[in-house]
Design a protein around this motif. Structure first.
Motif, short mmCIF file in Angstrom:
data_model
loop_
_atom_site.label_atom_id
_atom_site.label_comp_id
_atom_site.label_asym_id
_atom_site.label_seq_id
_atom_site.Cartn_x
_atom_site.Cartn_y
_atom_site.Cartn_z
N ALA A 156 0.77 -1.26 -0.19
CA ALA A 156 -0.08 0.22 0.04
C ALA A 156 0.76 1.27 0.08
N ALA A 157 1.89 1.21 0.74
CA ALA A 157 2.73 2.33 1.00
C ALA A 157 3.57 2.75 -0.48
N LEU A 158 4.12 1.59 -1.26
CA LEU A 158 4.64 1.75 -2.56
C LEU A 158 3.48 2.19 -3.46
N LEU A 159 2.38 1.76 -3.52
CA LEU A 159 1.36 2.36 -4.47
C LEU A 159 1.03 3.82 -4.10
N HIS A 160 1.08 4.29 -2.84
CA HIS A 160 0.75 5.76 -2.51
C HIS A 160 1.91 6.55 -3.20
N LEU A 161 2.94 5.93 -2.87
CA LEU A 161 4.11 6.77 -3.60
C LEU A 161 4.12 6.96 -5.12
N ALA A 162 3.75 5.86 -5.56
CA ALA A 162 3.41 5.84 -7.02
C ALA A 162 2.41 6.50 -7.53
#
Length: 235
Positions: free
Chosen positions: A104-110
């Motif tokens: 989820a954190a990676l998706l937010h940053l992307a």
């Protein structure tokens, strides 16, 4: 463009709250080390830019929540446990909340905001207090105060994740290159939105997706491409 005033005292307080939440997700997460890293990066940026920041809050609740969420997800992917957690997300049955939180954190940053919310909710439903903390900030950012209050309450109601057998602490390869992790936290400290380098963002945007969801749209699905992200310098 005028820079929003935001200073060390506030950022350390935010980092502390996020790091304390992370201790519930990563059992061997070193809170003090995380805070030392944030402080060191802040001091390095201040020396490099020659600026002195005034300890102050953002002028609106939703701007403050946006900053706090960006800092929280940056700490999540910066944690040494991020890569093994993501690996377990792919290899474990049932799916565990730690890896879902990292994804989820990676998706937010992307820039995948709605899909990130889906995976934050998945992780929170599986017992991650950190994910509930992120959802509180996400809805606070949108001025959805009733929903934000619900997730704030869930911080105390999330079921604890069952303990794992004790294991000898071993160093983990970081999920992202040192320079990328530095830049994410540095941008937060400067009051800017953290983002991934184009090459890493392209990897995430190339992930397979589930069929269109009524509430969240297309939901990216993690695969082993993520566990093979480069740990060396990338642009």
């Amino acid at each position: 463009m005028a820079r929003t005033q935001h200073g060390p005292a506030t950022d350390i307080q935010t980092a502390l709250e996020a790091a304390e939440a992370l201790t519930e997700t990563y059992r061997d997460y070193d809170t003090e080390a995380a805070l030392r890293r944030v402080s060191a990066l802040a001091e390095r940026d201040s020396e490099r830019t020659g600026t002195t920041r005034v300890p102050s809050r953002y002028p609106t609740v939703h701007e403050q929540a946006q900053h706090d969420l960006d800092l929280a997800v940056s700490l999540i992917v910066d944690a040494p446990q991020a890569r093994p957690s993501l690996t377990r997300l792919l290899d474990s049955d049932p799916i565990e909340p730690e890896g879902a939180l990292v994804f989820a954190a990676l998706l937010h940053l992307a820039g995948y905001r709605e899909p990130a919310q889906f995976w934050f909710e998945f992780a929170a439903g599986a017992g991650s207090r950190t994910a509930a903390f992120c959802l509180f900030l996400l809805h606070q950012q949108r001025s959805e105060h009733r929903t934000a209050a619900y997730w704030r309450a869930q911080l105390n109601d999330c079921s604890p994740v069952p303990p794992r057998p004790a294991r000898t602490a071993t160093p983990h390869a970081p999920l992202l290159p040192e320079g990328v992790r530095h830049d994410l936290i540095s941008r937060c400290w400067q009051g800017r939105r953290p983002c991934l380098p184009p090459r890493l963002e392209a990897v995430i945007h190339g992930l397979p997706v589930e069929p269109l969801d009524e509430d969240f749209g297309e939901i990216p699905r993690p695969d082993h491409t993520l566990t093979r992200l480069p740990v060396q310098a990338v642009t």
